[in-house]
Structure formats: structure tokens, C-alpha cells
Design a protein around this motif. Structure first.
Motif, short mmCIF file in Angstrom:
data_model
loop_
_atom_site.label_atom_id
_atom_site.label_comp_id
_atom_site.label_asym_id
_atom_site.label_seq_id
_atom_site.Cartn_x
_atom_site.Cartn_y
_atom_site.Cartn_z
N SER A 1 -1.22 -56.73 7.03
CA SER A 1 -1.80 -57.99 6.63
C SER A 1 -3.31 -57.51 6.02
N THR A 2 -3.70 -57.94 4.67
CA THR A 2 -4.95 -57.72 4.31
C THR A 2 -6.15 -58.59 4.36
N THR A 3 -7.11 -58.74 5.93
CA THR A 3 -8.02 -59.49 5.50
C THR A 3 -8.99 -59.64 5.38
N GLY A 4 -9.48 -58.64 5.03
CA GLY A 4 -10.64 -57.49 4.11
C GLY A 4 -10.40 -56.17 3.86
N CYS A 5 -11.53 -55.38 4.06
CA CYS A 5 -11.60 -53.65 3.60
C CYS A 5 -11.72 -53.04 4.41
N HIS A 6 -10.81 -51.79 4.37
CA HIS A 6 -11.06 -50.36 6.06
C HIS A 6 -12.02 -50.37 5.26
N ASP A 7 -12.22 -49.50 3.47
CA ASP A 7 -13.68 -48.08 2.99
C ASP A 7 -13.81 -48.77 1.96
N LEU A 8 -14.45 -47.95 1.04
CA LEU A 8 -15.10 -48.63 -0.40
C LEU A 8 -15.46 -47.37 -0.73
N THR A 9 -14.95 -46.14 -1.42
CA THR A 9 -16.01 -45.61 -2.21
C THR A 9 -15.90 -46.14 -3.33
N ALA A 10 -17.56 -45.09 -3.73
CA ALA A 10 -18.49 -45.92 -5.03
C ALA A 10 -18.60 -44.95 -5.99
N TYR A 11 -18.41 -44.82 -7.48
CA TYR A 11 -18.78 -44.02 -8.29
C TYR A 11 -19.81 -44.03 -8.97
N PRO A 12 -21.02 -44.50 -8.58
CA PRO A 12 -21.97 -44.98 -9.49
C PRO A 12 -22.21 -44.56 -10.82
N ALA A 13 -22.01 -43.19 -10.57
CA ALA A 13 -22.64 -42.76 -12.55
C ALA A 13 -21.11 -43.29 -13.30
N LYS A 14 -20.07 -43.60 -13.08
CA LYS A 14 -19.25 -44.04 -14.01
C LYS A 14 -19.04 -45.28 -13.90
N GLY A 15 -19.58 -46.19 -12.51
CA GLY A 15 -19.81 -47.04 -12.94
C GLY A 15 -18.59 -47.88 -12.45
N LEU A 16 -18.03 -47.37 -11.08
CA LEU A 16 -16.39 -47.44 -10.85
C LEU A 16 -16.74 -47.85 -9.09
N ALA A 17 -15.52 -47.97 -8.09
CA ALA A 17 -15.27 -48.13 -7.10
C ALA A 17 -13.79 -48.48 -6.35
N ASP A 74 -27.10 -27.73 -5.32
CA ASP A 74 -27.40 -28.17 -3.69
C ASP A 74 -27.12 -29.67 -4.38
N PRO A 75 -26.81 -30.19 -4.07
CA PRO A 75 -26.11 -31.66 -3.56
C PRO A 75 -28.05 -32.61 -3.35
N GLY A 76 -28.59 -31.46 -2.42
CA GLY A 76 -29.74 -32.21 -1.84
C GLY A 76 -29.38 -33.73 -0.49
N GLU A 77 -28.16 -34.48 -0.62
CA GLU A 77 -28.32 -35.60 -0.03
C GLU A 77 -26.68 -35.57 -0.54
N LEU A 78 -25.69 -36.54 0.66
CA LEU A 78 -24.23 -36.28 0.11
C LEU A 78 -24.57 -37.84 1.22
N ASN A 79 -23.89 -38.43 0.95
CA ASN A 79 -22.93 -39.58 1.07
C ASN A 79 -21.58 -40.35 1.03
N PRO A 80 -20.84 -39.37 1.31
CA PRO A 80 -19.64 -38.85 0.90
C PRO A 80 -18.50 -40.48 0.37
N GLN A 81 -18.62 -41.75 0.56
CA GLN A 81 -18.70 -42.82 0.47
C GLN A 81 -19.43 -43.45 -1.29
N SER A 82 -20.00 -42.22 -1.87
CA SER A 82 -20.86 -42.16 -2.52
C SER A 82 -21.14 -41.26 -3.88
N GLN A 83 -20.03 -41.28 -4.68
CA GLN A 83 -19.49 -39.98 -4.69
C GLN A 83 -20.73 -39.68 -5.88
N PRO A 84 -20.98 -38.35 -6.14
CA PRO A 84 -22.16 -37.32 -7.03
C PRO A 84 -21.35 -37.09 -8.16
#
Length: 660
Positions: free
Chosen positions: A269-285, A476-486
Motif C-alpha cells: 500500500s502507498t503511504t509515501g514514496c520510496h525514491d524520486l528521480t529528477a531530470y531538471p533539464a527536461k522539467g520532469l521527475a 567528465d561530469p564533475g559531479e553526479l547525484n544519480p537521482q538527479s539525472q544530467p
């Protein structure tokens, strides 16, 4: 890892045991240096700074490795205490030459400037659950999803029905060998995972989406947990605070027991979210919310909007999601069994505990094919789809993904109907069934390598050697947080565009061409010239292409020297080349906005001066010429003789006569 496993951790060791896991403790940092009394109250008890990472110990469980993949390094888990699950590794985040590895007991900092020789810079003991991590510059953010006695690093776990603290801890990584606890933020239901999103209105801060879900009787965490948004000023992390809250299921029917389908998965049952992946350049998640998935618009990151809610009867636990680079497809992972069973066996089939590929068209998700690794795992192993991320290959949807004891898999999802595994890394079973799960928690592509976090064993570094991944290796992205896709742009694959204005061309960095001028080439023969750039022209170690602009073709690919110069590089240019000027351009992949322009001049050859040949006997023209010269000489001689005779006659006439 879902909160259902918390009961297995209630026997967590005391803070003294956390300190004993660290080999070389040093004094904690003085948080007052940042002007924060609160930070001083929660400073970590110790930070270990070994001189060098230990060499990999002999391991009889040699991994099976697929084609086009090289295992370049292994480092032991510095926190590990036998098979105690309170000291297992979790997720990864990357900043510069460092990878941050989360752990149930804190986090580690690895120097990966040389990927084949990672060096442990620090271990920070600061327990509080699985320790999901992110890194932004010198700021490290850690999720705490266990109810702790306080925000301090030496806090102990307390019952959820007692007064407690959970949320985010924030560290200063200015000195990677001695991270400093800078701040903490309490959130309503803790933080199982979190996602960093840039704030377009304020580059000096990031927004953090905190994902968590309720788990029964609790003092603070009951009902359906909202998405909380935390602001983290990068220059003043001690000012981090909750700035927004959103019930993603407002107006929607969240998944409940009544929604289960006969014969389908035992979906939570959904009582919240486990994980969220953002794609800021596309304005989506993408939000993976236990019983369902959500597609979100984050065009205004302070006010996410649900675009679509999707469900799948085969999916038991919506764990996480990954976008392709064009945002035309996504993959959701199903953590069937919470990571405690082997779903990679014929008993579960190919559609459960698997990846589900969806096509994203016109802002709507449509279901597609499933993928499960083809190697059946033994029942002594825990195997299920877990964390992973995109490998940037132009025109392809390829991901690296962890399968716990199923290892690492590189999967091509480009064909929506037929996903295929390209290669893999898979250790044999631990040899017995562990109470807790084991294996690879997560794996991500960073700067040409795959980094895998093994829960018990430590850190694995892999390299993709297939030419298919050559373009991915140039990033060489210089930085990577995988839940925020470049967003990846393969700038080096497109020909440079030169300005037409003379002044704009003159402002470009000069590319030295030697020789700078050559004669016109009339045949198809090739021409060799050399190009170079002085120190500081490029980023050290970046890859640069040299383009022959008449054909819009890259004629050389070179790695910049440590001083940022482009070493002398010979080019072979095609003929024929008419007289004129021809452009050559050097462009680095990291500094693709900077062009260096050189000009090759092709000149018309100078006609040679022909010497006058000597006369030839049989030539009638030359004969008349010789005869004329001879006649002229004779006439001149006669004229001189006449002049001389006349002078003599005059002298004789003027002389006096002599007598008889």
C-alpha cells in the motif's frame, strides 16, 4: 531499502562499537568555525583518515565477468564488522575526484582521481539507517530514516513511538580527509532517500526532495507521508530548512489492499514514496511510490505537479526509475520481496522483481517490455532489480543496474520490445543464506568507469572496454547525484560553428599550424601539417578534436597534456587543395564552448624563370642571326678603316713640301 527491514536492526550496536569500526580516530572538527552552535552539538565523534586504502584481500569468490568489461579495482568496506548488517554499504554520490559511499554506520570518502587505485580519504561514523547520500561541491547530504535519540552522530536508535529525531544531516567536505558535520534538518517522517534539484531562481542553493513513507505506529510518521522540500544554501548549509510540503496523492487514489489484482504481485500500500528521480533539464521527475509510479512536472521545482499516475499488476514494490537522455522512455525497478529473496529464478518468471520499460510520448507513459537478468541465481542468494543509472551513449538507452547478489548488469533498453543485456559482473554466492540481504546495492557510470557499491564487500570499479562506450567515456561530469539525472549533449559529435564576423573570428584562441602556408596541391595526394596549443588552452586531461572545416570532419582526437596544452599533432589532410585559406578548429569536450582557430594558406606556385638556350646549328632562325651578326661586324670594320684612311690623307695634305 524499505522500512520493513527496520525490525531486523533493532539490535544495533552502541555508538562505542561504531567508533571501534574505525581504525585511526582523530579529534572531531570544531563546528564553531562555521559559526554554528547547533553544528557543534552534533559533531561526529571521530573521522578516520588512513594513509592509503588497503590492498584487496584474496577472495575465493572470483566474479564472472561478461565481454567488453574490465574489473580494475576493489576496496574493502572500511566499516565492516563480520556479517553485521549495521555496517553495510548503500548508495553512491560523486563530486570532482571523490565518490561518497553511504553506509548504515555513516559514510566513506574515496579519492578516485586514479580509478584503478581508489584511496580512502575518510570514514565518518554517524549511524541512522541506510544513509542515502548526495554531494554538491563541498556539501554532502545524508538521509536518516531511523528514529534516533538526537541528531548527533553518537545518537542511538529509539522506538518510533518515543520522542525521536530523523531527517537530513549535512556535512562540509572542504577537507575530504576530515569532513565536518555542518547542520541537520528534521523532517516529518525522516528521509529514506532524497533527490537534489538545482534551484533555477537561486544558483547559490539546491532544493532537496525528501522521500519517505509511513510504517505503522509512530509518534511523527503516520498516515500518508507528503513530499517535503528542503532548501540547502551551499555557502551556508547551517541555514538549511524545510521550505515546502506536498501531498503527491491529493485528488488521487493511492494504492491500497483493495487495488490488488488476483494473481498479481503482493503490492504494498502507498503511504509515501520510496525514491524520486529528477531530470531538471527536461522539467520532469519520476516518483516510485511503493504501489505505483508517478510522472511529475518540476518545471517549477518548488511546486511539483503530478502529470500521470501508473500501476502495474506485476510490480510489487516500485523502487526507483531512470529516464533515457531524450526523456522519451523510462525504466522502473521492482524490488519484489524487499531485497530478501531470490527473484532471479524460474519460479518468479521474467516479469516480477524485474525492470519495466515504459515509453514516454506527449507527456504520457505507456507500458512496454520487461527485463530480468538471464543468469539464474541460487536460492542462497538475494536477487532483485535495484539501483542504477544511465550510461550516456548517443542514440541508445543503456543503463547500468545492480541486482544485489545478481551483481551488475549493463542493459540496452533502446528497442522497446526487446531489452538485452550487453555485459555483466557477478560474484558467486556468499555460500550461505544471510539474515540480511547482500550484494551490489547500486552501480553508476562516472567519468568513463562504473562504480559499484557492494553492501558487505566494499567498492568495485569496472571499465567498459567495448568501443560502443567510447563517447560515454569522454564525459567528465564533475559531479553526479544519480537521482538527479544530467542531460548529456555530445557536442564533440557535431561540427563546430565558426562566427562569420572578422572581429569574432579574431577573438578566438589561435591554433598553431605548421607549416602555415603550403603550395597548391593539384592531385589527390594527402598533405601533412602539425597543430598545437599552448599550456592553459584546454582543461588538463580533457579530450579534444581537431576539425578540418572544409569537410566538417574530425581529423584527430587528442588528450590534452597535464598543463592544458595540445601537444603537436600531425594531421593528414586530403588533396586536391586549390589556392586559398582553409580553417582548422580544435575543441575540447569539457570546454566545448571555447574554440581555437587555425588557418592553413594554400598558395599558387611561382612560375620558374627559364634560361635562354644556346643556339643550335640546324636552326634557320639562329643561322640568320649569326649571319647578321657577322655582316654587321664586317661593315663596322670597313667603316672604321675608311675613317682611318681619311684622317691620314688629311694629315698628309697639311704637311709642308720638301725641296729637290
Amino acid at each position: 531499502m524499505p522500512a520493513a527491514v527496520r525490525a531486523r536492526l533493532r539490535a544495533a550496536v552502541a555508538a562505542s562499537l561504531l567508533a571501534s569500526a574505525i581504525a585511526v580516530p582523530v579529534a572531531s572538527a570544531d563546528a564553531n568555525a562555521a559559526g554554528s552552535e547547533a553544528a557543534a552539538a552534533v559533531a561526529p565523534p571521530s573521522v578516520a583518515v588512513p594513509a592509503a586504502a588497503p590492498a584487496a584481500a584474496a577472495d575465493p569468490r572470483e566474479p564472472a565477468i561478461g565481454p567488453g568489461l574490465e574489473w580494475v579495482a576493489h576496496r574493502d568496506n572500511p566499516f565492516r564488522q563480520g556479517d553485521d548488517p549495521d555496517f553495510i554499504n548503500s548508495d553512491l554520490a560523486f563530486t570532482g575526484d571523490h565518490v561518497i559511499q553511504g553506509n548504515f554506520a555513516g559514510f566513506s570518502v574515496w579519492d578516485i582521481a586514479d580509478p584503478a587505485n581508489p584511496e580512502l580519504r575518510a570514514t565518518v561514523p554517524c549511524a541512522g539507517g541506510q544513509g542515502d547520500v548526495s554531494a554538491v561541491g563541498d556539501v554532502v547530504i545524508v538521509s536518516i530514516d531511523e528514529t534516533m535519540s538526537s541528531e548527533a552522530c553518537d545518537a542511538v536508535r529509539v522506538p518510533e513511538t518515543a520522542e525521536n529525531w530523523e531527517g537530513l544531516r549535512i556535512f562540509d567536505l572542504s577537507d575530504p580527509a576530515a569532513p565536518r558535520y555542518a547542520a541537520s534538518v528534521r523532517t516529518r517522517c525522516g528521509s529514506h532517500t532524497h533527490t537534489v534539484v538545482p534551484d533555477p531562481a537561486d544558483p547559490a542553493r539546491v532544493l532537496v526532495y525528501v522521500s519517505a513513507y509511513s510504517r505503522g505506529a509512530s509518534l511523527h510518521c503516520t498516515g500518508r507521508n507528503p513530499l517535503q522540500i528542503v532548501s540547502v544554501p551551499l555557502d551556508a548549509p547551517d541555514e538549511a530548512a524545510v521550505v515546502g510540503e506536498l501531498d503527491l496523492f491529493a485528488g488521487l487514489d493511492a494504492f491500497g489492499p483493495e487495488d490488488r489484482v488476483a494473481g498479481g504481485a503482493e503490492t504494498r500500500s502507498t503511504t509515501g514514496c520510496h525514491d524520486l528521480t529528477a531530470y531538471p533539464a527536461k522539467g520532469l521527475a519520476l516518483a516510485a511510490c511503493r504501489g505505483e509510479g508517478l510522472l511529475l512536472s518540476i518545471a517549477d521545482p518548488m511546486h511539483p505537479v503530478v502529470l500521470q499516475q501508473v500501476r502495474d499488476a506485476n510490480v510489487a514494490f516500485w523502487h526507483s526509475g531512470i529516464f533515457d537522455n531524450d526523456a522519451t522512455a523510462v525504466v522502473f525497478q521492482d524490488e519484489l520481496g524487499d531485497g530478501f529473496i531470490n527473484t532471479c529464478s524460474p519460479a518468479f518468471g521474467a516479469e516480477r522483481g524485474a525492470d519495466a520499460r515504459w515509453t514516454l510520448t506527449g507527456g504520457r507513459l505507456e507500458p512496454g517490455a520487461y527485463f530480468k537478468i538471464p543468469r539464474a541465481q541460487s536460492d542462497l542468494e538475494k536477487c532483485v532489480a535495484h539501483s542504477g543509472g544511465l550510461i550516456p551513449v548517443p542514440g541508445r538507452f543503456i543503463v547500468a543496474q545492480a541486482w544485489l547478489e545478481g551483481g551488475v548488469s549493463v542493459i540496452d533498453f533502446t528497442d522497446p520490445a526487446a531489452p538485452v543485456e550487453l555485459t555483466y559482473f557477478d560474484r558467486p554466492t556468499y555460500g550461505y543464506s544471510m539474515d540480511y540481504t547482500a550484494g551490489i546495492w547500486s552501480v553508476y557510470h562516472y567519468d568513463g568507469y562504473l562504480y559499484a557499491s557492494d553492501m558487505y564487500d566494499g567498492l568495485e570499479v569496472l571499465r567498459l572496454t567495448d568501443p560502443l562506450f567510447a563517447d560515454a567515456a569522454r564525459y567528465d561530469p564533475g559531479e553526479l547525484n544519480p537521482q538527479s539525472q544530467p542531460q548529456y549533449a555530445w557536442a564533440w559529435r557535431e561540427a563546430p560553428v565558426l562566427p562569420a564576423e572578422v572581429d569574432a573570428r579574431a577573438a578566438l584562441a589561435p591554433l598553431d599550424v605548421a607549416p602555415a602556408t603550403i603550395p597548391r596541391v593539384e592531385t589527390d595526394a594527402s598533405v601533412a601539417v602539425s597543430v598545437s596549443l599552448p599550456p592553459g588552452s584546454l582543461d588538463p586531461g580533457e579530450t579534444a578534436d581537431v576539425w578540418w572545416m572544409p569537410a566538417a570532419t574530425a581529423v584527430a582526437t587528442v588528450v590534452a597534456s597535464p598543463d592544458g596544452s595540445l601537444p603537436p599533432t600531425e594531421l593528414v589532410l586530403p588533396g586536391p587543395l586549390d589556392a586559398g585559406s582553409y580553417d582548422l578548429v580544435a575543441r575540447g569536450d569539457r570546454t566545448s564552448d571555447r574554440l581555437a582557430l587555425g588557418v592553413l594558406t594554400v598558395a599558387e606556385p611561382t612560375p620558374p624563370q627559364r634560361p635562354t638556350p644556346p643556339p643550335t646549328a640546324g636552326d634557320p632562325v639562329d643561322g640568320w642571326l649569326v649571319a647578321g651578326l657577322v655582316a654587321g661586324a664586317v661593315l663596322l670594320g670597313l667603316a672604321v678603316a675608311v675613317v682611318l684612311l681619311r684622317r691620314r690623307a688629311v694629315r698628309r695634305a697639311a704637311a709642308p713640301s720638301e725641296g729637290p
